[in-house]
Design a protein around this motif. Sequence first.
Motif, PDB file in Angstrom:
ATOM      1  N   GLU A   1     128.861   6.656 137.172  1.00  0.00           N
ATOM      2  CA  GLU A   1     130.272   6.524 137.478  1.00  0.00           C
ATOM      3  C   GLU A   1     130.292   5.391 138.258  1.00  0.00           C
TER       4      GLU A   1
ATOM      5  N   THR B   1     129.878   1.967 136.626  1.00  0.00           N
ATOM      6  CA  THR B   1     130.884   1.580 135.699  1.00  0.00           C
ATOM      7  C   THR B   1     132.106   1.120 136.411  1.00  0.00           C
TER       8      THR B   1
ATOM      9  N   THR C   1     133.806  -2.520 135.780  1.00  0.00           N
ATOM     10  CA  THR C   1     135.413  -2.526 135.301  1.00  0.00           C
ATOM     11  C   THR C   1     136.162  -3.425 136.516  1.00  0.00           C
TER      12      THR C   1
ATOM     13  N   ARG D   1     127.540   3.984 127.523  1.00  0.00           N
ATOM     14  CA  ARG D   1     128.710   3.821 128.510  1.00  0.00           C
ATOM     15  C   ARG D   1     129.117   2.448 128.229  1.00  0.00           C
ATOM     16  N   LEU D   2     128.130   1.523 128.508  1.00  0.00           N
ATOM     17  CA  LEU D   2     128.514  -0.013 128.383  1.00  0.00           C
ATOM     18  C   LEU D   2     129.187  -0.412 126.871  1.00  0.00           C
TER      19      LEU D   2
ATOM     20  N   ASP E   1     131.059   1.609 125.140  1.00  0.00           N
ATOM     21  CA  ASP E   1     132.414   1.944 125.206  1.00  0.00           C
ATOM     22  C   ASP E   1     133.011   0.833 126.063  1.00  0.00           C
ATOM     23  N   LEU E   2     132.653   0.550 127.156  1.00  0.00           N
ATOM     24  CA  LEU E   2     133.491  -0.079 128.404  1.00  0.00           C
ATOM     25  C   LEU E   2     133.747  -1.365 127.711  1.00  0.00           C
TER      26      LEU E   2
ATOM     27  N   TYR F   1     136.487  -5.657 125.645  1.00  0.00           N
ATOM     28  CA  TYR F   1     136.577  -6.677 126.375  1.00  0.00           C
ATOM     29  C   TYR F   1     135.932  -8.029 125.369  1.00  0.00           C
TER      30      TYR F   1
END
Length: 204
Positions: free
Chosen positions: A78, A81, A85, A141-142, A144-145, A149
């Motif tokens: 968390e 991330t 971000t 996670r990456l 989705d993040l 972008y």
Amino acid sequence: MKTVPHPATLRRAPVQRRSAERLTRILDACADLLDEVGYDDLSTRAVAQRAGVPIGSVYRFFGNKRQMADALAQRNLERYTARVTERLEGTADGGWRVAMDAVLDEYIAMKRTAPGFSLVDFGNQIPVGTRGEPNHRVADRLTDLLSGYLDREPDEDLRRTFLVSVETADTLVHLAFRVAPEGDERILEEARELLRAYLARVLD
């Protein structure tokens, strides 16, 4: 940064602020003790003493030290991330190279500075599951993040690309930190160049 692990990693999720702060102290103590004594000699009693809480408070959240370490790994993810971000905010036109540098740099920075990270990482280093499982979690996670972008659909091709990148970075960064306590700069640079070459072929 008081990130609370996902409730799925806890026996009971904190509801009140006081309870969340106690959980933070427990995980902070766990991280510090991992650096000092290692995973094998870690105990829930020692964590409770270091955190300044009753042993029952530890067992309210965790059944054993393995669950506690897994929650620390989730908190690491968390926080990682959030760091990526924050770094990418305001750089929407940077493309995948800027994103890759942020992803790799923040991982290396946490390896160097975050207590307990060298042992727990995102779940790779101690027996909190199979080795590949945490890397899949990080890659998802990456994806989705970073998909927005990069203006890419978070489809299976992009997920596979990030999984290959995460597995590669994981292996080479760990090698760099086995060679030198702060990470061998030449190996880290080789890792960066390798990732750039792979991602250029896939993302350009």
